[in-house]
Write an enzyme that holds these catalytic residues in place. Sequence first.
Site, PDB file in Angstrom:
ATOM      1  N   SER A   1       0.834  -1.199   0.000  1.00 57.38           N
ATOM      2  CA  SER A   1       0.000   0.000   0.000  1.00 57.38           C
ATOM      3  C   SER A   1       0.870   1.251   0.000  1.00 57.38           C
ATOM      4  O   SER A   1       1.597   1.496  -0.961  1.00 57.38           O
ATOM      5  CB  SER A   1      -0.955  -0.046   1.200  1.00 57.38           C
ATOM      6  OG  SER A   1      -1.970   0.916   1.086  1.00 57.38           O
TER       7      SER A   1
ATOM      8  N   HIS B   1      -7.501  -5.638  -0.522  1.00 50.50           N
ATOM      9  CA  HIS B   1      -6.303  -4.800  -0.427  1.00 50.50           C
ATOM     10  C   HIS B   1      -5.350  -5.284   0.659  1.00 50.50           C
ATOM     11  O   HIS B   1      -4.136  -5.196   0.512  1.00 50.50           O
ATOM     12  CB  HIS B   1      -6.731  -3.351  -0.157  1.00 50.50           C
ATOM     13  CG  HIS B   1      -5.589  -2.398  -0.033  1.00 50.50           C
ATOM     14  ND1 HIS B   1      -4.718  -2.148  -1.075  1.00 50.50           N
ATOM     15  CD2 HIS B   1      -5.166  -1.621   1.008  1.00 50.50           C
ATOM     16  CE1 HIS B   1      -3.807  -1.261  -0.689  1.00 50.50           C
ATOM     17  NE2 HIS B   1      -4.063  -0.931   0.569  1.00 50.50           N
TER      18      HIS B   1
END
Length: 223
Positions: A43, A198
Amino acid sequence: MKDLRNHGESPHDPRHDYVAMTEDLLAFIDQHGLKEPTLIGHSMGAKTAMSAALRSPETVAKVVAVDNAPVDVTLSRTFASYVRGMKKIEEAKVTRQSEADAILRDYEESLPIRQFLLGNLYRSPEDGIQRFRVPLDILGRSLDHLGDFPYKNPGEARYTKPALFVRGTQSKYVPDDVLPIIGQFFPRFQLVDIDAGHWLISEQPEAFRQAVVSFLQDPETAQ
């Protein structure tokens, strides 16, 4: 090892963007005499690793970017929701992690993701109250910038060493239409898809480990 600024036990700073974090990372590598390390980031960490490789390609041997791409995007609203939930925990002055988890459940239903977020908690020795190590106000104010990427033109910066991009098939951050731009910035990139969102490292840790180990051991990625 140190976390990125405003994370873990690293220093807090009002500035929280990829240029600053890239400078931090390259300074850490230099100060500790690390010779061509492999950078693995998820991320925000993925964009920091990519940015460091593009800024100083001779410093970095390989890059593993987890569920992010070298493009500007709008962050999912879940990040702002997490910050609100974490602030709610601090306001409640909880003393047990189970209490914090009960509050965070209103903001995230996945237990592995909640456990990841709650890993930032520590118990204050003065009053026993659990607080977050990360500066929630700074991170909350920085969210609008964390979808950006500091490099816009692959003609001005390119990393020609091996790179692995691991994406969650249920995540929106590495859609098929950004693969060409990844290839322009990172022409030797490989792509691995994992059936997760994610937070794929928390959701599918073994699949992630296997992907990274395979990449690092692959003769084709040798310098």
